[in-house]
Scaffold this active site. Structure first.
Site, PDB file in Angstrom:
ATOM      1  CG  ASP A   1      -0.294  -0.208   2.524  1.00  0.00           C
ATOM      2  OD1 ASP A   1       0.888   0.191   2.674  1.00  0.00           O
ATOM      3  OD2 ASP A   1      -0.930  -0.723   3.452  1.00  0.00           O
ATOM      4  CB  SER A   2       0.264   4.741   1.101  1.00  0.00           C
ATOM      5  OG  SER A   2      -0.087   4.470   2.446  1.00  0.00           O
ATOM      6  CB  ILE A   3       3.649   1.635   4.222  1.00  0.00           C
ATOM      7  CG1 ILE A   3       2.622   2.233   5.199  1.00  0.00           C
ATOM      8  CG2 ILE A   3       4.991   1.422   4.918  1.00  0.00           C
ATOM      9  CD1 ILE A   3       2.216   1.307   6.334  1.00  0.00           C
TER      10      ILE A   3
END
Length: 129
Positions: free
Chosen positions: A10-12
């Protein structure tokens, strides 16, 4: 051809190449030894990741990559009664989705190591407030 490491999450993961990020640290550590392939999808949970997995992996590796990281869970853990309810995935389904994602990689790239990265820890009382 150098080995490839595919980072999927995901965004991480998507933001991991920012200054001080874990993707940037891997790139620095394996400079001139391996190529990093970023497949970060900001805002995605494991449901959505499964839906786009074949498309997301297009062109990721010509041959089996040395390893692929799977880093989802922060969005899946959104509280079901809060603003981000659309990202929430119940724990049993999250587990099932992770298994399906790993099975996809093992079927597509049998010799590739699949590395699961856990979501960051949270302090539940503060989260609920």
């Amino acid at each position: 051809m150098r080995p490839r490491l595919v980072l999927f999450g995901d965004s991480i993961t998507e933001l991991s190449f920012a200054s001080g990020g874990w993707g940037a640290a891997l790139t620095d550590r394996f400079a001139r030894q391996a190529d990093m392939v970023l497949r970060g999808l900001s805002g995605y949970n494991t449901w959505w990741a499964l839906k786009v997995l074949p498309w997301a992996m297009e062109g990721a590796a010509g041959a089996d990559p040395a390893a692929v990281t799977v880093f989802f869970g922060a969005n899946d853990a959104s509280l079901p009664d809060q603003v981000q309810v659309h990202q929430h995935v119940p724990l049993k389904e999250y587990q099932s989705n992770l298994r399906a994602i790993c099975a996809y990689f093992k079927e597509r790239w049998p010799s590739t190591a699949v590395i699961l990265i856990t979501p960051p820890p949270i302090y539940e009382p503060a989260r609920i407030r």
